[in-house]
Design a protein around this motif. Structure first.
Motif, mmCIF file in Angstrom:
data_model
loop_
_atom_site.group_PDB
_atom_site.id
_atom_site.type_symbol
_atom_site.label_atom_id
_atom_site.label_comp_id
_atom_site.label_asym_id
_atom_site.label_seq_id
_atom_site.Cartn_x
_atom_site.Cartn_y
_atom_site.Cartn_z
ATOM 1 N N ALA A 178 -2.339 3.917 1.824
ATOM 2 C CA ALA A 178 -1.580 3.239 0.776
ATOM 3 C C ALA A 178 -0.181 2.879 1.260
ATOM 4 O O ALA A 178 0.318 1.775 0.994
ATOM 5 N N GLU A 198 3.057 -5.135 3.462
ATOM 6 C CA GLU A 198 3.464 -6.145 2.485
ATOM 7 C C GLU A 198 4.979 -6.333 2.500
ATOM 8 O O GLU A 198 5.473 -7.449 2.409
ATOM 9 N N GLN A 248 -9.166 -0.144 -0.845
ATOM 10 C CA GLN A 248 -7.918 0.235 -1.523
ATOM 11 C C GLN A 248 -7.224 -1.001 -2.066
ATOM 12 O O GLN A 248 -6.755 -1.009 -3.196
ATOM 13 N N ILE A 249 -7.169 -2.044 -1.254
ATOM 14 C CA ILE A 249 -6.497 -3.285 -1.670
ATOM 15 C C ILE A 249 -7.286 -3.974 -2.779
ATOM 16 O O ILE A 249 -6.720 -4.346 -3.813
ATOM 17 N N GLU A 309 -9.588 -2.854 -4.869
ATOM 18 C CA GLU A 309 -9.728 -2.089 -6.103
ATOM 19 C C GLU A 309 -8.394 -1.590 -6.642
ATOM 20 O O GLU A 309 -8.359 -0.977 -7.706
ATOM 21 N N ASN A 310 -7.316 -1.835 -5.890
ATOM 22 C CA ASN A 310 -5.988 -1.329 -6.256
ATOM 23 C C ASN A 310 -6.064 0.171 -6.555
ATOM 24 O O ASN A 310 -5.580 0.645 -7.572
ATOM 25 N N ASN A 311 -6.704 0.890 -5.616
ATOM 26 C CA ASN A 311 -6.967 2.318 -5.801
ATOM 27 C C ASN A 311 -6.402 3.105 -4.614
ATOM 28 O O ASN A 311 -7.059 3.221 -3.581
#
Length: 110
Positions: A13, A20, A66-67, A69-71
């Motif tokens: 994460a 980014e 992760q990206i 599912e924004n998890n």
């Protein structure tokens, strides 16, 4: 104590967030920020390799999920429980421990 998801989920994460953020860094400094993001991937890569998984393939899949599912709780399934969600597996580490690791690692690089 405050806890984070284990299994390299926090590092993945952070790597995504730092990558980014690198987009907004002007000039040559952007390369240093991207290198730091890449270095964060070393922990989940090592976890995957030590668990007998294909490290690059596995990390790429987990990071993509992760990206998508924004998890941020998705990490390396070292015990092959069938899920990458570290909350479901009950794999956590303390926030203070992770903070100390990051501070020591960045100090060693100076």
């Amino acid at each position: 104590p405050l806890a984070l998801a284990g299994g390299g989920a926090a590092e993945i994460a952070c790597s995504v967030a730092v990558s980014e953020a690198a987009d907004s860094v002007p000039g040559i400094e952007q390369y240093a920020v991207r290198a730091f993001a890449d270095a964060l991937d070393d922990i989940p890569l090592a976890l995957a390799e030590n668990s007998g998984l294909q490290p690059i393939t596995h990390l790429s899949e987990v990071k993509s999920r992760q990206i998508a599912e924004n998890n941020p709780y998705l990490g390396v399934d070292c015990v092959r429980a069938g899920t990458n969600d570290m909350r479901e597996q009950g794999i956590f580490e303390t926030l203070i421990g992770k903070q100390q690791q990051m501070m020591l690692a960045t100090q060693m690089c100076k």
